[in-house]
Write a protein that holds these residues in place. Sequence first.
Motif, PDB file in Angstrom:
ATOM      1  N   HIS A  98      -8.594  -3.013   0.036  1.00 26.94           N
ATOM      2  CA  HIS A  98      -8.279  -1.393   0.919  1.00 26.94           C
ATOM      3  C   HIS A  98      -7.922  -0.429   0.338  1.00 26.94           C
ATOM      4  N   PHE A  99      -6.704  -1.230  -0.640  1.00 29.55           N
ATOM      5  CA  PHE A  99      -5.573  -0.308  -1.253  1.00 29.55           C
ATOM      6  C   PHE A  99      -6.335   0.229  -2.279  1.00 29.55           C
ATOM      7  N   THR A 100      -5.195   1.826  -2.287  1.00 33.04           N
ATOM      8  CA  THR A 100      -6.010   2.312  -3.790  1.00 33.04           C
ATOM      9  C   THR A 100      -4.838   2.858  -4.662  1.00 33.04           C
ATOM     10  N   PHE A 101      -4.844   2.959  -5.509  1.00 33.29           N
ATOM     11  CA  PHE A 101      -3.577   3.396  -6.636  1.00 33.29           C
ATOM     12  C   PHE A 101      -3.763   4.243  -7.634  1.00 33.29           C
ATOM     13  N   PRO A 102      -3.967   5.389  -7.178  1.00 32.82           N
ATOM     14  CA  PRO A 102      -3.868   6.463  -7.942  1.00 32.82           C
ATOM     15  C   PRO A 102      -3.165   6.301  -9.375  1.00 32.82           C
ATOM     16  N   LYS A 107       0.164  -1.493   0.159  1.00 27.56           N
ATOM     17  CA  LYS A 107      -0.244  -0.260   0.259  1.00 27.56           C
ATOM     18  C   LYS A 107       1.189   1.217  -0.188  1.00 27.56           C
ATOM     19  N   VAL A 108       2.267   0.738   0.801  1.00 31.84           N
ATOM     20  CA  VAL A 108       3.201   2.402   0.577  1.00 31.84           C
ATOM     21  C   VAL A 108       3.642   2.903  -1.271  1.00 31.84           C
ATOM     22  N   ASN A 111     -12.586   0.542  -6.581  1.00 24.76           N
ATOM     23  CA  ASN A 111     -11.342   1.295  -6.005  1.00 24.76           C
ATOM     24  C   ASN A 111     -10.124   2.098  -6.974  1.00 24.76           C
ATOM     25  N   ASN A 112     -10.138   0.917  -7.287  1.00 24.53           N
ATOM     26  CA  ASN A 112      -9.156   1.545  -8.174  1.00 24.53           C
ATOM     27  C   ASN A 112      -8.915   0.665 -10.477  1.00 24.53           C
ATOM     28  N   GLN A 139       2.177   1.767 -11.175  1.00 22.83           N
ATOM     29  CA  GLN A 139       1.586   1.532 -12.244  1.00 22.83           C
ATOM     30  C   GLN A 139       1.184   0.317 -12.899  1.00 22.83           C
ATOM     31  N   GLU A 140       1.305  -0.928 -12.427  1.00 23.68           N
ATOM     32  CA  GLU A 140       1.103  -2.081 -13.096  1.00 23.68           C
ATOM     33  C   GLU A 140       1.305  -3.196 -12.330  1.00 23.68           C
ATOM     34  N   LEU A 141       0.513  -4.257 -11.582  1.00 28.40           N
ATOM     35  CA  LEU A 141       0.266  -4.829 -10.657  1.00 28.40           C
ATOM     36  C   LEU A 141      -0.017  -6.185 -10.989  1.00 28.40           C
ATOM     37  N   ASN A 142       0.819  -7.177 -11.268  1.00 26.62           N
ATOM     38  CA  ASN A 142       0.391  -8.523 -11.528  1.00 26.62           C
ATOM     39  C   ASN A 142       0.531  -9.387 -10.323  1.00 26.62           C
ATOM     40  N   ILE A 143      -0.397 -10.281  -9.975  1.00 32.95           N
ATOM     41  CA  ILE A 143      -1.159 -11.232  -9.580  1.00 32.95           C
ATOM     42  C   ILE A 143      -1.138 -12.376  -9.218  1.00 32.95           C
TER      43      ILE A 143
END
Length: 232
Positions: A54-58, A25-26, A81-82, A31-35
Amino acid sequence: MKHSDTLIKLSIKGEENHWPLSFIKVFNNLQELNISLSFINEDEDFEYFKDLQHFTFPHLRKLNVNLPTKFEPIVVKFLENNGENLEEFQSRCKCKNSSINRAVNDHCPKLKSLHTIFGENLSGLLLRNIFKKCKKLESIEIFRRGSNLSGKELLKIVAENSPKNFHELKFHNYYAELDVEDLKSFFISWKKRNPQKSLTLNFKNVGSKKNNEMKEIINEYEKIGVIKILKV
């Protein structure tokens, strides 16, 4: 945390992950998230994973998720949220994806590329709505998993409802049920679109059906630039 402001791409992969995800979350500039996680015991209670919703990445633009069925509600909440600024979304979750597809429709207006699974509850209406809401969509990849949406209807919806910049269609497990007239009707409809844009088609999981008539109609429209076939 070191690099929390400079990290823009993060991948989390493995068979099991028992570490809390709160550390991500920090990364405010992500810009890119792979899970991609596969679990040996899917009955396990993964409380540590629920924080993700609950995390947001603008600044998030690309999201790729491949998770067990029980994580579908978490993915939906994450999209709520995203999804506003997402341009590319890939879902390979081991579920029917119905609620995920609805979340895409409701929360991802800037999407340009979508890879999704069509489960048994996916209707042509939802696909039309995705095209209507995601006006910047250029490419879609559809993996069929029990969907009642026929290949003929899917092509009709793409020809009539996809956005003006749409130019690439990849679909799995549909080709075998299509016949020459289905393809011809689709190519004629696509040719009439305004503005005219060449469509890249990628048929996957083709199987053994590939007769001469099908090849002839494909070659005919490929030669005049209506379509471009990547794989048949």
